[in-house]
Write a protein that holds these residues in place. Sequence first.
Motif, PDB file in Angstrom:
ATOM      1  N   ILE A  58     -33.917   3.389  42.590  1.00 37.08           N
ATOM      2  CA  ILE A  58     -34.890   2.619  43.644  1.00 37.08           C
ATOM      3  C   ILE A  58     -34.412   1.250  44.046  1.00 37.08           C
ATOM      4  CG2 ILE A  58     -37.167   1.554  44.158  1.00 37.08           C
ATOM      5  CD1 ILE A  58     -38.370   4.023  42.299  1.00 37.08           C
ATOM      6  N   LYS A  59     -34.161   0.314  42.988  1.00 40.64           N
ATOM      7  CA  LYS A  59     -33.455  -1.076  43.130  1.00 40.64           C
ATOM      8  C   LYS A  59     -32.312  -1.004  43.924  1.00 40.64           C
ATOM      9  CE  LYS A  59     -33.031  -5.140  40.722  1.00 40.64           C
ATOM     10  NZ  LYS A  59     -32.848  -5.989  39.295  1.00 40.64           N
ATOM     11  N   ARG A  60     -31.374  -0.133  43.600  1.00 43.22           N
ATOM     12  CA  ARG A  60     -30.055   0.016  44.255  1.00 43.22           C
ATOM     13  C   ARG A  60     -30.192   0.554  45.868  1.00 43.22           C
ATOM     14  NH1 ARG A  60     -27.781   1.414  39.210  1.00 43.22           N
ATOM     15  NH2 ARG A  60     -28.291   3.668  39.808  1.00 43.22           N
ATOM     16  N   GLY A  61     -31.106   1.263  45.908  1.00 47.56           N
ATOM     17  CA  GLY A  61     -31.469   2.130  47.251  1.00 47.56           C
ATOM     18  C   GLY A  61     -30.427   3.272  47.208  1.00 47.56           C
ATOM     19  N   VAL A  62     -30.910   4.224  48.126  1.00 46.52           N
ATOM     20  CA  VAL A  62     -30.183   5.507  48.023  1.00 46.52           C
ATOM     21  C   VAL A  62     -30.318   5.818  49.831  1.00 46.52           C
ATOM     22  CG1 VAL A  62     -29.972   7.896  47.927  1.00 46.52           C
ATOM     23  CG2 VAL A  62     -30.851   6.156  45.846  1.00 46.52           C
ATOM     24  N   PRO A  63     -29.138   6.114  50.382  1.00 48.41           N
ATOM     25  CA  PRO A  63     -29.123   6.525  51.948  1.00 48.41           C
ATOM     26  C   PRO A  63     -29.825   7.721  52.109  1.00 48.41           C
ATOM     27  CG  PRO A  63     -26.866   5.619  51.163  1.00 48.41           C
ATOM     28  CD  PRO A  63     -27.796   5.890  49.859  1.00 48.41           C
ATOM     29  N   SER A  64     -30.533   7.815  52.960  1.00 46.84           N
ATOM     30  CA  SER A  64     -31.656   9.155  53.426  1.00 46.84           C
ATOM     31  C   SER A  64     -30.742  10.007  53.990  1.00 46.84           C
ATOM     32  CB  SER A  64     -32.796   8.787  53.749  1.00 46.84           C
ATOM     33  OG  SER A  64     -33.741   9.900  54.128  1.00 46.84           O
ATOM     34  N   THR A  65     -30.140  11.102  53.695  1.00 39.55           N
ATOM     35  CA  THR A  65     -29.427  12.099  54.482  1.00 39.55           C
ATOM     36  C   THR A  65     -29.770  13.460  54.138  1.00 39.55           C
ATOM     37  OG1 THR A  65     -27.372  12.383  53.143  1.00 39.55           O
ATOM     38  CG2 THR A  65     -27.495  10.379  54.484  1.00 39.55           C
ATOM     39  N   ILE A  66     -29.367  14.199  54.651  1.00 34.08           N
ATOM     40  CA  ILE A  66     -29.833  15.757  54.142  1.00 34.08           C
ATOM     41  C   ILE A  66     -28.739  16.444  53.113  1.00 34.08           C
ATOM     42  CG2 ILE A  66     -30.719  16.477  56.491  1.00 34.08           C
ATOM     43  CD1 ILE A  66     -28.218  18.047  56.996  1.00 34.08           C
ATOM     44  N   ASN A  67     -27.842  15.399  52.618  1.00 27.50           N
ATOM     45  CA  ASN A  67     -26.646  15.863  51.859  1.00 27.50           C
ATOM     46  C   ASN A  67     -27.570  16.351  50.378  1.00 27.50           C
ATOM     47  OD1 ASN A  67     -24.491  15.250  49.663  1.00 27.50           O
ATOM     48  ND2 ASN A  67     -23.555  15.080  51.459  1.00 27.50           N
ATOM     49  N   TYR A  68     -26.802  17.307  49.924  1.00 25.30           N
ATOM     50  CA  TYR A  68     -27.355  18.081  48.702  1.00 25.30           C
ATOM     51  C   TYR A  68     -27.030  17.121  47.459  1.00 25.30           C
ATOM     52  CZ  TYR A  68     -22.296  18.661  47.074  1.00 25.30           C
ATOM     53  OH  TYR A  68     -20.986  18.320  46.773  1.00 25.30           O
ATOM     54  N   SER A  69     -26.197  16.065  47.574  1.00 26.52           N
ATOM     55  CA  SER A  69     -26.243  15.120  46.316  1.00 26.52           C
ATOM     56  C   SER A  69     -27.433  14.284  46.305  1.00 26.52           C
ATOM     57  CB  SER A  69     -25.218  14.100  46.754  1.00 26.52           C
ATOM     58  OG  SER A  69     -23.696  14.626  46.630  1.00 26.52           O
ATOM     59  N   GLN A  70     -27.972  13.998  47.348  1.00 21.50           N
ATOM     60  CA  GLN A  70     -29.466  13.297  47.365  1.00 21.50           C
ATOM     61  C   GLN A  70     -30.459  13.960  46.944  1.00 21.50           C
ATOM     62  OE1 GLN A  70     -27.060  12.250  49.490  1.00 21.50           O
ATOM     63  NE2 GLN A  70     -27.487  10.508  50.548  1.00 21.50           N
ATOM     64  N   MET A  71     -30.499  15.310  47.478  1.00 20.65           N
ATOM     65  CA  MET A  71     -31.457  16.282  47.045  1.00 20.65           C
ATOM     66  C   MET A  71     -31.431  16.376  45.577  1.00 20.65           C
ATOM     67  SD  MET A  71     -32.887  16.568  49.955  1.00 20.65           S
ATOM     68  CE  MET A  71     -32.207  15.624  51.675  1.00 20.65           C
ATOM     69  N   THR A  72     -30.187  16.605  44.873  1.00 26.84           N
ATOM     70  CA  THR A  72     -30.323  16.783  43.510  1.00 26.84           C
ATOM     71  C   THR A  72     -30.678  15.729  42.666  1.00 26.84           C
ATOM     72  OG1 THR A  72     -28.337  18.175  43.875  1.00 26.84           O
ATOM     73  CG2 THR A  72     -28.372  17.312  41.796  1.00 26.84           C
ATOM     74  N   LEU A  73     -30.552  14.448  43.294  1.00 28.29           N
ATOM     75  CA  LEU A  73     -31.072  13.102  42.505  1.00 28.29           C
ATOM     76  C   LEU A  73     -32.570  13.197  42.712  1.00 28.29           C
ATOM     77  CD1 LEU A  73     -30.504  10.294  41.256  1.00 28.29           C
ATOM     78  CD2 LEU A  73     -30.792   9.426  43.515  1.00 28.29           C
ATOM     79  N   TYR A  74     -33.289  13.670  43.878  1.00 24.70           N
ATOM     80  CA  TYR A  74     -34.420  13.603  44.094  1.00 24.70           C
ATOM     81  C   TYR A  74     -35.429  14.752  43.242  1.00 24.70           C
ATOM     82  CZ  TYR A  74     -33.536  11.466  48.665  1.00 24.70           C
ATOM     83  OH  TYR A  74     -32.842  10.411  49.471  1.00 24.70           O
ATOM     84  N   GLY A  75     -34.786  15.624  42.770  1.00 23.22           N
ATOM     85  CA  GLY A  75     -35.285  16.534  41.838  1.00 23.22           C
ATOM     86  C   GLY A  75     -35.770  15.831  40.461  1.00 23.22           C
ATOM     87  N   GLY A  76     -34.781  14.656  40.178  1.00 23.01           N
ATOM     88  CA  GLY A  76     -35.076  13.820  39.112  1.00 23.01           C
ATOM     89  C   GLY A  76     -36.297  12.886  39.280  1.00 23.01           C
ATOM     90  N   PHE A  77     -36.504  12.432  40.524  1.00 21.27           N
ATOM     91  CA  PHE A  77     -37.821  11.726  40.786  1.00 21.27           C
ATOM     92  C   PHE A  77     -39.031  12.513  40.481  1.00 21.27           C
ATOM     93  CE2 PHE A  77     -34.656   8.753  42.196  1.00 21.27           C
ATOM     94  CZ  PHE A  77     -35.328   7.385  42.114  1.00 21.27           C
ATOM     95  N   GLU A  78     -38.913  13.953  40.917  1.00 18.28           N
ATOM     96  CA  GLU A  78     -40.151  14.840  40.801  1.00 18.28           C
ATOM     97  C   GLU A  78     -40.331  14.902  39.319  1.00 18.28           C
ATOM     98  OE1 GLU A  78     -39.126  18.675  42.294  1.00 18.28           O
ATOM     99  OE2 GLU A  78     -38.382  17.848  44.162  1.00 18.28           O
ATOM    100  N   LEU A  79     -39.202  14.676  38.402  1.00 20.86           N
ATOM    101  CA  LEU A  79     -39.701  14.855  36.884  1.00 20.86           C
ATOM    102  C   LEU A  79     -40.112  13.516  36.454  1.00 20.86           C
ATOM    103  CD1 LEU A  79     -36.603  16.980  35.976  1.00 20.86           C
ATOM    104  CD2 LEU A  79     -38.946  17.604  36.149  1.00 20.86           C
ATOM    105  N   ALA A  80     -39.552  12.403  36.977  1.00 18.20           N
ATOM    106  CA  ALA A  80     -40.079  11.034  36.564  1.00 18.20           C
ATOM    107  C   ALA A  80     -41.689  10.752  36.764  1.00 18.20           C
ATOM    108  CB  ALA A  80     -39.358  10.068  37.364  1.00 18.20           C
ATOM    109  N   TYR A  81     -41.891  11.392  38.089  1.00 19.63           N
ATOM    110  CA  TYR A  81     -43.299  11.500  38.539  1.00 19.63           C
ATOM    111  C   TYR A  81     -44.168  12.235  37.484  1.00 19.63           C
ATOM    112  CZ  TYR A  81     -47.505  12.039  40.982  1.00 19.63           C
ATOM    113  OH  TYR A  81     -48.913  12.166  41.216  1.00 19.63           O
ATOM    114  N   ASN A  82     -43.748  13.419  37.050  1.00 20.67           N
ATOM    115  CA  ASN A  82     -44.302  14.303  36.169  1.00 20.67           C
ATOM    116  C   ASN A  82     -44.521  13.608  34.691  1.00 20.67           C
ATOM    117  OD1 ASN A  82     -44.344  16.301  38.340  1.00 20.67           O
ATOM    118  ND2 ASN A  82     -42.786  17.593  37.334  1.00 20.67           N
TER     119      ASN A  82
END
Length: 390
Positions: free
Chosen positions: A26-50
């Motif tokens: 979050i602090k570094r920032g992540v470019p918002s694109t449809i790339n699977y790399s970002q989508m893989t990372l976002y799965g970690g945010f689902e778990l951080a929230y859980n």
Amino acid sequence: MRFILPVLAAGVATATPLAIMADSFIKRGVPSTINYSQMTLYGGFELAYNLTGDEKYASWYRSQIDALVLNDGTIKGWDYGKYSLDNYRMGNNLLYWYWKTGEAKYKSAASIVRQQINRHPRTATGGFWHRNPEYPNQMWLDGIFMADSFYAKWTKYFDEKNTTAWDDIALQYDNIEAHTRNAKTGLLVHGYDESKVAVWADPVTGAAPLVWNRAVGWYFMALLEVIQVWPQSHPARGRLIGYFTTLATALKKTQDESGGWWLIMDRKYAGAKGNYIESSGSAMFTYGFLKGIKLGLLDRDQYLAPAQKGYNLLADKYVVEKDDGTVDWEGTVEVGSLNSNATFEVTLPKDPDEDENADILQYYTSVPLAVNDYKGAGPFMYASYEIETL
């Protein structure tokens, strides 16, 4: 760095490895694109929230997705004429936000991905091409993770009685197993060319020559994802579980004494010059062991110690604390591709006195490492969640 595992305050985990990694991105920032790399990372945010219940993780994640999904349910910049399995991974993230919010725009966006799958080019036996037109008639382990988990989730929740769809999803796994699994080692090579014309394809089987760890990792995680939504009554369920457990057995045998796994996993290349323990594949396998235990697919007594050994390596070697309080994720190879234009020999010409696959090995090991690569950090976050909720 060695992480201290969760401190619980009022039932909420604080300062956990998962939360620290999420905060850092979050602090570094992540470019918002449809790339699977970002989508893989976002799965970690689902778990951080859980894990934490902290709304900042959900809010940041949603803002990333909302930068892509327009209010009318279309996807910003989506190319309806581009058929690349890599782009379909985002369907999982879109479904997450539909289930979480009930907002129709997320389901509408996911349906765009689902409809693209219906039109996607296929091999003669029904397997999805990895990408059109670059990789005709080729199936890669990577592609199973990119497309088929979402295909299964959509079918489970919106079309569950469609046995044709379930059969089609099973076919993708069956095809990749039939052409890439080595019966002796239990490992799978990176992919295969059904037309057998790619420069790397075995002239008899069409298979690629080497076992690349991240491709195997994508597949290992894809099996876990699809098994969780697969109908109990469908006959392919047993096969899929068998694919997962036999691969887990092979991975346990090939784990290095350090706790990680080699970039090129073929036994004869373990420790070879240029080969190295790579962090993304190691994170994927560690996560797979932990999740497999949780789901009852793997025996805790056999797999927990290897999983903990793998996790300790990841935390000690590849998570690096920064002066600003963030952490970096290191040791992840940028890419690995079954490129069909013979560039495998560009770095070093093949030496006729060396092994016939030396040029392929050189391709994989010549690719540079990246810092904070989402393809490695995401699976580390998954593994952290499993460790932290063990």
